[in-house]
Structure formats: C-alpha cells, structure tokens
Scaffold this motif. Structure first.
Motif, mmCIF file in Angstrom:
data_model
loop_
_atom_site.group_PDB
_atom_site.id
_atom_site.type_symbol
_atom_site.label_atom_id
_atom_site.label_comp_id
_atom_site.label_asym_id
_atom_site.label_seq_id
_atom_site.Cartn_x
_atom_site.Cartn_y
_atom_site.Cartn_z
ATOM 1 N N LYS A 21 -9.560 12.956 2.026
ATOM 2 C CA LYS A 21 -10.569 11.607 2.514
ATOM 3 C C LYS A 21 -10.045 10.724 3.772
ATOM 4 O O LYS A 21 -8.708 10.866 3.832
ATOM 5 C CB LYS A 21 -10.898 10.644 1.427
ATOM 6 C CG LYS A 21 -11.960 11.458 0.416
ATOM 7 C CD LYS A 21 -12.334 10.246 -0.646
ATOM 8 C CE LYS A 21 -11.262 9.740 -1.265
ATOM 9 N NZ LYS A 21 -11.690 8.802 -2.208
ATOM 10 N N SER A 22 -10.578 9.971 4.328
ATOM 11 C CA SER A 22 -10.171 9.143 5.483
ATOM 12 C C SER A 22 -9.243 8.054 4.699
ATOM 13 O O SER A 22 -9.804 7.397 3.555
ATOM 14 C CB SER A 22 -11.380 8.750 6.327
ATOM 15 O OG SER A 22 -11.647 7.656 5.976
ATOM 16 N N GLY A 23 -8.294 7.656 5.361
ATOM 17 C CA GLY A 23 -7.357 6.562 4.791
ATOM 18 C C GLY A 23 -6.489 7.234 3.551
ATOM 19 O O GLY A 23 -5.851 6.368 2.887
ATOM 20 N N THR A 24 -6.115 8.342 3.488
ATOM 21 C CA THR A 24 -5.515 9.043 2.456
ATOM 22 C C THR A 24 -3.934 9.066 3.172
ATOM 23 O O THR A 24 -2.791 9.647 2.398
ATOM 24 C CB THR A 24 -5.914 10.336 1.840
ATOM 25 O OG1 THR A 24 -6.144 11.077 2.732
ATOM 26 C CG2 THR A 24 -6.905 10.066 0.743
ATOM 27 N N GLY A 25 -3.775 8.930 4.235
ATOM 28 C CA GLY A 25 -2.469 8.965 4.813
ATOM 29 C C GLY A 25 -2.101 10.420 5.612
ATOM 30 O O GLY A 25 -1.038 10.844 5.730
ATOM 31 N N LYS A 26 -3.146 11.092 6.078
ATOM 32 C CA LYS A 26 -2.886 12.364 6.666
ATOM 33 C C LYS A 26 -2.301 12.214 8.015
ATOM 34 O O LYS A 26 -1.255 12.868 8.505
ATOM 35 C CB LYS A 26 -4.502 12.931 7.033
ATOM 36 C CG LYS A 26 -5.034 13.420 5.558
ATOM 37 C CD LYS A 26 -6.523 14.025 5.840
ATOM 38 C CE LYS A 26 -7.532 13.359 6.565
ATOM 39 N NZ LYS A 26 -7.965 12.104 6.248
ATOM 40 N N SER A 27 -2.954 11.069 8.782
ATOM 41 C CA SER A 27 -2.174 10.920 10.147
ATOM 42 C C SER A 27 -0.893 10.480 10.064
ATOM 43 O O SER A 27 0.063 10.575 10.604
ATOM 44 C CB SER A 27 -3.114 9.531 10.896
ATOM 45 O OG SER A 27 -4.262 10.161 11.226
ATOM 46 N N VAL A 28 -0.575 9.525 8.893
ATOM 47 C CA VAL A 28 0.567 9.101 8.780
ATOM 48 C C VAL A 28 1.563 10.164 8.458
ATOM 49 O O VAL A 28 2.876 10.223 8.981
ATOM 50 C CB VAL A 28 0.997 8.110 7.467
ATOM 51 C CG1 VAL A 28 2.194 7.861 6.879
ATOM 52 C CG2 VAL A 28 -0.050 6.584 7.766
ATOM 53 N N LEU A 42 0.859 -1.368 0.147
ATOM 54 C CA LEU A 42 -0.033 0.063 0.049
ATOM 55 C C LEU A 42 0.890 1.189 -0.043
ATOM 56 O O LEU A 42 1.513 1.595 1.027
ATOM 57 C CB LEU A 42 -0.952 0.046 1.203
ATOM 58 C CG LEU A 42 -1.782 1.056 1.424
ATOM 59 C CD1 LEU A 42 -2.973 0.980 0.366
ATOM 60 C CD2 LEU A 42 -2.374 0.881 2.937
ATOM 61 N N VAL A 47 1.075 4.860 0.561
ATOM 62 C CA VAL A 47 0.324 5.880 1.108
ATOM 63 C C VAL A 47 0.911 7.323 0.839
ATOM 64 O O VAL A 47 -0.162 7.919 0.008
ATOM 65 C CB VAL A 47 0.424 5.820 2.452
ATOM 66 C CG1 VAL A 47 -0.521 6.877 3.325
ATOM 67 C CG2 VAL A 47 -0.279 4.396 2.932
HETATM 68 N N1 LIG Z 1 1.074 1.375 11.203
HETATM 69 C C1 LIG Z 1 0.587 0.977 10.007
HETATM 70 N N2 LIG Z 1 0.694 -0.107 9.608
HETATM 71 C C2 LIG Z 1 0.067 -0.343 8.506
HETATM 72 N N3 LIG Z 1 -0.552 0.428 7.975
HETATM 73 C C3 LIG Z 1 -0.896 1.592 8.200
HETATM 74 C C4 LIG Z 1 -0.314 1.820 9.348
HETATM 75 N N4 LIG Z 1 -0.813 3.248 9.624
HETATM 76 C C5 LIG Z 1 -1.496 3.623 8.705
HETATM 77 N N5 LIG Z 1 -1.733 2.523 7.820
HETATM 78 C C6 LIG Z 1 -2.527 2.698 6.592
HETATM 79 O O1 LIG Z 1 -2.358 3.621 5.970
HETATM 80 C C7 LIG Z 1 -3.317 4.262 5.245
HETATM 81 C C8 LIG Z 1 -3.433 5.807 5.612
HETATM 82 O O2 LIG Z 1 -3.740 5.576 6.975
HETATM 83 P P1 LIG Z 1 -4.003 7.356 7.626
HETATM 84 O O3 LIG Z 1 -2.906 8.046 7.869
HETATM 85 O O4 LIG Z 1 -4.504 6.807 9.280
HETATM 86 O O5 LIG Z 1 -5.387 7.722 7.073
HETATM 87 P P2 LIG Z 1 -6.239 9.022 7.420
HETATM 88 O O6 LIG Z 1 -5.958 9.866 6.286
HETATM 89 O O7 LIG Z 1 -7.422 8.838 7.555
HETATM 90 O O8 LIG Z 1 -5.679 9.801 8.845
HETATM 91 C C9 LIG Z 1 -4.591 3.417 5.828
HETATM 92 O O9 LIG Z 1 -5.029 2.669 4.841
HETATM 93 C C10 LIG Z 1 -3.813 2.817 7.060
HETATM 94 O O10 LIG Z 1 -4.457 1.555 6.863
#
Ligand SMILES: Nc1ncnc2c1ncn2[C@@H]1O[C@H](COP(=O)(O)OP(=O)(O)O)[C@@H](O)[C@H]1O
Ligand SMILES: [Mg+2]
Lengths: 257, 272
Positions: A48-55, A27, A29
C-alpha cells in the motif's frame, strides 16, 4: 505476458539485504527487511502507499541511510560508501522516479545527455548524440528530442525518465511506481517497456508498485511489503494464494478499482 | 511568594511550552542555515568547478534583471532629485543638489534598491525553482546520476548572486545618476560636465567600495536564503509557493538588518 523467457542466474545475487530497519522519528517504516535480487530477474515489491517502498529503493541507491542492517549491492556495502565510490556504484544503478523527475529547465536531449556528459567525459559529441538516439529509439519517442518535458504527456515523461536511466547502461534498474497515475492502456505500454528493457539490456530490476496488473505482467517474482516486512513471496499466484486477510484485501481492492 | 492555583498552572505550562517550541524551531532553523553556509564554503573550493552552470546563472540572474533595474534606477534618480529640491530651495542652495543626491544614491539608494529588487525577482525565482526541483525529486535524480546537486545547483547560484548583485548595483548607480541629471538639467540647466564634476567631488572611493562590498553581502544573502528555502522545501505543491514566498520575506528582512549593521561599520571606518 512476457514474449521471451528471461534468463535468471540464481547463483548470482546482485542485491542482498539483511535485517534492514529504518524509522523517521517515531515512525518505524522498515522493520527487518530481507531481500535478494538475482541477476536478470524482475522483482516486484507490492505494498500500500506509505509502507516504505520508496524508502527501500532510496536506501538501495544510497539516497537514505538505514538505521541497521546490511545493504549489499553488486558486492559493495552501500551505507559505507562515500563520494566517488558511491558515485561509481550509482552509475550502475538506474533509478526511475515516481513522477519521472525530468529536469524542467532542459530539453529532452539535454535531459538524456545529462548523465553522460557529466560522467563520461571521454565520449565525443558524436558518441553522445548516438547514445541519445539509441535510448530514445528504445522507448519509441525519437520525435520528442527537441521538446521540453512540460510538453509531454505523463506516459511519455515516464518513458523519457526510463530512457535517461538507460543511457548509462545500468546493471540494475529501480522503478518507483512506473504505472502510477497513468491510464490502463499506457500502463500496458510501460509494462511492455519494462520487459523489453529486461530482455534487451539484461538488467536486474526491482519494480515498486501497488498496481497488480503491472505486478502480474512484469514480475518474475513478487514480494509483498506489509507492516515494514516482506510477508509473502513467490510468483504472483503464489503470493495471493493465502488466507491472510490483509493480502486478500489488497488483491480485491486493486481489481475492483 | 505567590502560589498558582490549580487551573492556572497548566495554562502557564502550556504557554511556556509553546514559546519554548517556537524558540527551538528558530534555533534549529538558524543552525540549519549555518551548516548550509558551512557546506557552501566547503564545496565552493573543491573541484569539479561548475563553470558553465555559473556563467548560465550569471546570465539568468544578472542580464535578465537589467530591464527592471534600469527602469527602477532611472525613476528613482528623477524622483529623488525632484523631492530634494524644495528643501534645498528654501535655503537657496539648489546648486548643492547634485552632491546631495549623488551621496544618497551611491551610499544608500543604489545598494538597497538593487538588493530589494534582487530579493524580489531573484530570491523568489531561486526559491521556486529549487523548491519545485526538490518536490518533483529532480534533486535526487541528479544525485543518483552521480552529480553533486549542492554544487551544481546551490554553489553556482550563490556565486552568481554574490557577483551579480554588486555588478547590478554599479549599473543602478549609473542609471540613477543619469536620471537625476536629466531632472537637474531640465530644471536648473546644469550641464553634463558640471553635474558629474560635482557628483565625483562629493563621493569618495570608500563610498563606492563599501557599497560594492555591501552589495556582495546582500547578493550572498539572497542566494543562500533562496537556495536554502528551495532545497529544504516541504513536499507538495504548496511547499514550492511557500519556499518562494519565504525566500523573499527572509531575504528582505536580512538585507535591512545587514544594511543597519554595515551602516555602523562604514561610519566607524569613515571617521577612523
Ligand atoms: N525523508 C523522510 N523524512 C521523514 N519521513 C519520511 C521520509 N521519507 C519517507 N517518509 C515517511 O515514510 C513513510 C513511507 O514512505 P514511502 O516509502 O514514500 O511510501 P511508499 O510506500 O508509498 O513509497 C511515509 O509515512 C513517509 O511519510
Ligand atoms: Mg512511493
């Protein structure tokens, strides 16, 4: 709208990211993110959610390691930092978590003083107590000091979470979905609080959200994360003035709900 | 040599894949646990030491287990004494009851019962607590406020279980011996002094010492398993339940294995 115009120093870049890539297994991200955060600015990252903002903000605070790219925060290369150096930098970054992340087993007072008593061992009991009062007052929740996190509402927990990061007087604030899961009135309160933190504590902030009202109210500049890259940036109106279907859809979907 | 026909071959291959994937998972898990333990031993000796947190955990883990341990230990003493009586009575050897029962309690029952209760109460508590902290990002919150969560949460808990399970085991031992005394006193009229003289004649220093060491190993296991499961629990609320549950199951399983192994070692030592 903001009550006071923020003072933004465009010659001073507190966070500078170039070519940031991150994937988990298959994946991908983040696929080449470039970002500048200027001193005193509120930057909103939409997506959108799941786009990697938190990452993205977890990489900024060193919780996750990037695959490639440079992540420079306050003049230091975050992925290269270890141990004490990383801790020292982290004290200058406030991280407000999506679900507040208050310590369930501690009272509000203990939650708030946790970062202080662990990192400022030179401070006296009286000084710690006074700082706790100052940040509690800043978020308007002085009466909750002896309560447990489970006794508070979602909006109150968010505020305490923000207060806990403010107590170390950070230079940078990272807000992960500050208004997610809150009712519209409480959202406005939180938005006002974010603006107040900006003007009162002179912080530079990244606000992650998919809530357009929030983006409009707090953002000095807005960027949109789509398919692992920043596709649009500018003021709120500039970002959404585009024929790009994906951006339009995001806008319409948000305001219909 | 037998050749597989066409529709047999893929099935076999798929089955082999499933099995090898399962083995992969088990070995990955073992490797992860090993590096978790390695990290524990690396961090336990490095300052800063979280003394306050260790004391707090000892209280949570040790003192708060006392009511349950007291009740269980006491009842086990009474019941075991009662159940052993008929067999010895057949040989007219009821005067041997205190020696027999004390050996059983000191060597096997007290360590095992304490560890199982510990796995149930403490293992699930640690698994659920760390699991919910992980899921709600409290562990990351600790990390960004420049506190090493491994040291603060894991090292303190593992040390507390490693110290407290042997302490609780000694206590269980006493309470169970007391329960057994009440029973033998009511039935055979054995006096307190006679009873305890017989008890201490039967057991040796090696018995108590090996039970203490064994219990420390059980305590370490319970702490490590609970922390590992909680620390690595999957996102979502069902992850917390799973962490608590598999902490208990895994810890109990390991305790039995360790009991068997230590039995071999201690027997070998005894006849050295
Ligand atoms: N520690 C991790 N290990 C594996 N996959 C992760 C991890 N953290 C996030 N992901 C994946 O990365 C993608 C983006 O996550 P995230 O940044 O949380 O989205 P959002 O934009 O909603 O904050 C998601 O598909 C999530 O499953
Ligand atoms: Mg997120």
């Amino acid at each position: 709208m903001k009550e006071t115009q923020p003072v933004i120093d465009r010659s001073n870049c507190v966070i500078n990211i170039r070519g940031l890539e991150k994937s988990f297994g298959d994946l991908d991200v983040l696929r080449g993110v470039d970002l500048d955060l200027y001193k005193g600015e509120n930057l909103v990252v939409l997506g959108k959610s799941g786009t990697g903002k938190s990452v993205l903000i977890k990489i900024i605070s060193g919780l996750l390691k990037p695959d490639t790219g440079t992540v420079n925060v306050l003049g230091q290369e975050v992925p290269k930092l270890k141990g004490r150096e990383l801790d020292q930098l982290r004290l200058k970054i406030g991280f407000s978590f999506q679900n507040s992340a208050l310590y369930d087993s501690m009272t509000i007072r203990k939650n708030l003083e946790f970062p202080l008593v662990r990192n400022r061992r030179d401070m006296t009991r009286g000084e710690v107590d006074r700082m706790v009062e100052v940040v509690l007052d800043a978020v308007g929740l002085s009466q909750t000091i002896n309560q447990m996190p489970s006794e508070l509402s979602g909006g109150q927990r968010k505020r305490i979470g923000i207060a806990r990061t403010l107590i170390l007087q950070p230079e940078i604030m990272l807000y992960d979905e500050p208004t997610a899961g809150l009712d519209p009135i409480t959202c406005i309160d939180i938005n006002n609080l974010i603006n107040e933190v900006q003007s009162r504590f002179h912080t530079s902030s990244i606000i992650i959200t998919h809530d357009l009202t929030c983006a409009k109210d707090v953002g000095d500049r807005v960027v949109m994360l789509l398919d692992g890259q920043f596709q649009r940036q500018g003021t709120f109106d500039e970002v959404f003035d585009t024929p790009d279907e994906r951006v339009k859809l995001f806008h319409d979907y948000n305001f219909i709900n | 040599m037998k050749f597989l026909n066409d529709d047999e071959r893929p099935v076999r291959r798929r089955r082999a894949q499933v099995i090898s994937r399962r083995f992969d998972r088990i070995f990955t898990e073992l490797h992860n646990i090993a590096s978790f333990i390695g990290r524990f031993f690396k961090e336990v000796f490095l300052p800063p030491y979280e003394f306050k947190e260790i004391i707090r955990q000892c209280f949570e883990i040790g003192v708060k287990s006392l009511p349950l341990i007291s009740l269980t230990g006491f009842i086990i003493g009474i019941v075991f004494m009662n159940q052993s009586r008929p067999s010895l009575a057949e040989f007219g050897a009821t005067s041997w009851l205190p020696s027999l029962v004390s050996l059983a309690i000191v060597r096997a029952l007290a360590p095992l019962v304490t560890a199982l209760i510990g796995a149930g109460r403490i293992g699930s508590m640690i698994g659920a607590e760390l699991g919910s902290m992980k899921v709600t990002e409290q562990i990351e919150a600790m990390e960004v406020s420049a506190t090493n969560p491994f040291k603060f949460l894991v090292v303190s808990r593992v040390l507390a279980t490693t110290f407290m399970i042997p302490a609780l085991m000694m206590y269980t031992m006493l309470v169970a011996l007391l329960g057994a005394f009440l029973n033998v006193n009511a039935n055979e009229g054995t006096s307190f002094t006679t009873y305890f003289t017989q008890v201490f004649d039967a057991i040796t220093f090696l018995d108590i010492f090996s039970s203490v060491i064994k219990s420390a190993l059980f305590g370490f296991t319970i702490g490590v398993v609970g922390c590992y499961k909680g620390y690595h629990s999957s996102k979502g609320t069902e992850g917390v339940g799973k962490a608590a549950n598999s902490s208990v199951v895994t810890a109990m399983f390991l305790v039995f294995i360790e009991e068997l192994l230590s039995l071999q070692v201690i027997t070998a030592l005894r006849y050295l």
